[in-house]
Design an enzyme around this catalytic site. Sequence first.
Site, mmCIF file in Angstrom:
data_model
loop_
_atom_site.group_PDB
_atom_site.id
_atom_site.type_symbol
_atom_site.label_atom_id
_atom_site.label_comp_id
_atom_site.label_asym_id
_atom_site.label_seq_id
_atom_site.Cartn_x
_atom_site.Cartn_y
_atom_site.Cartn_z
ATOM 1 C CE LYS A 296 -4.211 -1.632 -0.180
ATOM 2 N NZ LYS A 296 -5.205 -1.654 0.881
ATOM 3 N NE ARG A 331 -7.585 -8.343 -1.384
ATOM 4 C CZ ARG A 331 -7.036 -7.722 -2.426
ATOM 5 N NH1 ARG A 331 -6.054 -6.838 -2.231
ATOM 6 N NH2 ARG A 331 -7.443 -7.975 -3.650
#
Length: 351
Positions: A296, A331
């Site tokens: 991210k 995830r």
Amino acid sequence: MSRYYTRLCNLYHGNSSKKLVNKNKTIPLNGIKEISFDQIEIITRNSKKKIFVNQIKYLPKLIKRKINFDLKKIKSKKKNFSNLDFRKIPNIMGVLNLTPDSFSDGGKFNSKKKGINHAISLFNCGANLIDIGGESTRPGSKVIKENLEWQRIEKILKSLIKKKIPISLDTRKSRIMIKGIDLGVKLINDVSGLEFDTQTLDILKKYKVPFVIQHSQGTPENMQKNPRYKNELLDIYDFFEKKIKLLRSKGIKHNKIILDPGIGFGKNLKHNMNLIRNISIFHSLGFPILVGNSRKRFIKELSGKNDSKFRNGGTIASSIYLMMQGVQILRIHDVNETIQGLKIFKNIINN
């Protein structure tokens, strides 16, 4: 009257935790002796206060009742579903993007052979589920037509389910959900928080399928344009609580529900960091927590010149922190590397 929230803190792990639980000095998370805590943080919109759990009995009656109600959910054992084992922390959801434009791996696996081989590799490395998506939801992405989304995933989905690979379906569209459920997917992962498609709740009720509720402010097309919150941690907590009440009112009574605060979905760096640092507040809602921390943007923002293409260092570091806070599911794109890091860290602290 102030609204009170309970965040467990001062966590212990491994053999140290087991010894403390056996001496009744700490409280196990979800009945797992290997992770426990002896403090809570009592939070309102205007204040925070940490106390040891043995001091709860001295709190005013109404606050004590609320804290004990939350503790009951924090302590309760989780029943396994969708190939997830909640006696083990964390479970790993491997990522397979079958899109040309996903933020880190768009176009890399969207041929049938490459997609199937990558999914099998992720599963063999230790992923509990493979999360398959045919529509990019990166910041700035636009909605694609249902037929195109299904065209991207259909053949690979059918092949993997035939090979007994457990699949989570990453989609916002109810008709894609139906097709996936009919094939045998184990979990529905809707990044819109079940809000994109008005038919979604009816589908989830009809099929009684497990699903993820993810928080997202806005849509992928506009979600990173100056996102704002009064208090991102408590606003998102309230969002989950209201959503669960709505689901119950619609007749969805099962507890095969996972909560995802949606790192990077309508959040800036401050919002993301506050959510990650205080992620343990969501245990008091009583459902497993999923976090998508892999690759991210916050890793780039924090690491500066030390950013890298796959951001493995930042992914593994944040994964270790999230594991230490009792997050049940991560995830992850690079499953082998992340599991390697988690295994080494666990072994170090257990000895």
